[in-house]
Design an enzyme around this catalytic site. Structure first.
Site, PDB file in Angstrom:
ATOM      1  N   ASP A  53     -66.563  42.478   7.318  1.00 41.56           N
ATOM      2  CA  ASP A  53     -66.031  41.926   8.560  1.00 41.56           C
ATOM      3  C   ASP A  53     -64.602  42.416   8.775  1.00 41.56           C
ATOM      4  OD1 ASP A  53     -66.920  39.173  10.361  1.00 41.56           O
ATOM      5  OD2 ASP A  53     -64.822  39.814  10.461  1.00 41.56           O
ATOM      6  N   ASN A  62     -74.286  32.351  13.443  1.00 38.09           N
ATOM      7  CA  ASN A  62     -73.870  31.562  14.592  1.00 38.09           C
ATOM      8  C   ASN A  62     -74.713  31.954  15.791  1.00 38.09           C
ATOM      9  OD1 ASN A  62     -71.773  30.389  13.043  1.00 38.09           O
ATOM     10  ND2 ASN A  62     -70.490  32.188  13.407  1.00 38.09           N
ATOM     11  N   GLY A 113     -70.689  29.173  18.183  1.00 42.62           N
ATOM     12  CA  GLY A 113     -69.532  30.009  17.871  1.00 42.62           C
ATOM     13  C   GLY A 113     -69.848  31.488  17.790  1.00 42.62           C
ATOM     14  N   GLN A 114     -70.986  31.887  18.372  1.00 44.97           N
ATOM     15  CA  GLN A 114     -71.330  33.316  18.348  1.00 44.97           C
ATOM     16  C   GLN A 114     -70.385  34.087  19.256  1.00 44.97           C
ATOM     17  OE1 GLN A 114     -75.422  34.112  19.404  1.00 44.97           O
ATOM     18  NE2 GLN A 114     -75.296  36.277  18.826  1.00 44.97           N
ATOM     19  N   SER A 115     -69.847  35.200  18.751  1.00 42.66           N
ATOM     20  CA  SER A 115     -68.936  36.010  19.565  1.00 42.66           C
ATOM     21  C   SER A 115     -69.426  37.440  19.743  1.00 42.66           C
ATOM     22  CB  SER A 115     -67.525  36.009  18.965  1.00 42.66           C
ATOM     23  OG  SER A 115     -67.516  36.607  17.694  1.00 42.66           O
ATOM     24  N   HIS A 172     -76.473  38.760  13.454  1.00 47.09           N
ATOM     25  CA  HIS A 172     -75.862  39.101  12.165  1.00 47.09           C
ATOM     26  C   HIS A 172     -75.817  37.867  11.276  1.00 47.09           C
ATOM     27  CE1 HIS A 172     -72.814  38.025  15.170  1.00 47.09           C
ATOM     28  NE2 HIS A 172     -72.126  37.436  14.204  1.00 47.09           N
ATOM     29  N   HIS A 225     -73.613  36.301   8.267  1.00 42.67           N
ATOM     30  CA  HIS A 225     -72.374  36.401   7.504  1.00 42.67           C
ATOM     31  C   HIS A 225     -72.704  36.076   6.044  1.00 42.67           C
ATOM     32  CE1 HIS A 225     -69.515  35.940  11.052  1.00 42.67           C
ATOM     33  NE2 HIS A 225     -70.604  35.417  11.580  1.00 42.67           N
TER      34      HIS A 225
END
Ligand code: 5GP
Ligand code: ZN
Length: 112
Positions: A29, A85, A91-93, A98, A100
């Site tokens: 990340d 997320n 809170g997905q951006s 993906h 984490h």
């Protein structure tokens, strides 16, 4: 590029990869939240884990298995966290699925 993780999957944007197969890539990340913070993605675009598990459950299983591979490669035998997320409240951006993989320190629970 329209999707940053598709571009990483195609190798068009450099990423610090820790694992790669024909279908999956795992990379560090950009803004790590723990000593190990790796993102595991399918090279093919799915917007989130619900989309992936509906449309390609076999690939979803492979993605989950790849998180285990990352943990082994990173030496996370004392424990770690796998999280994904989904959506605005989740809170997905980045809208390319993906997982984490976070570890290397004692993690707190619950998240905010
Ligand atoms: P989300 O917020 O969608 O769960 O997670 C997106 C993650 O992608 C964030 O932790 C963010 O730091 C990371 N990220 C965003 N853009 C890039 C990038 O271009 N390269 C890498 N390696 N990570 C990124
Ligand atoms: Zn994508």
């Amino acid at each position: 590029v329209d999707c940053i993780f598709c571009a990483i999957g195609r190798g068009e944007i450099p990423a610090n990869a820790v694992f790669e197969s024909d279908e999956i890539v795992a990379f560090r990340d950009l803004d790590p939240q723990a000593p190990t913070h790796v993102l595991v993605i399918p090279k093919e675009h799915f917007q989130d884990v619900a989309d992936l598990s509906e449309r390609n459950p076999q690939l979803a299983a492979k993605l989950l298995a790849a998180t285990t591979t990352v943990a082994e490669l990173e030496g996370l035998a004392d424990g770690y966290r796998v999280v994904t997320n989904l959506g605005a409240d989740g809170g997905q951006s980045v809208w390319h699925v993906h997982f984490h993989v976070l570890g290397g320190r004692s993690l707190q629970w619950p998240p905010g």
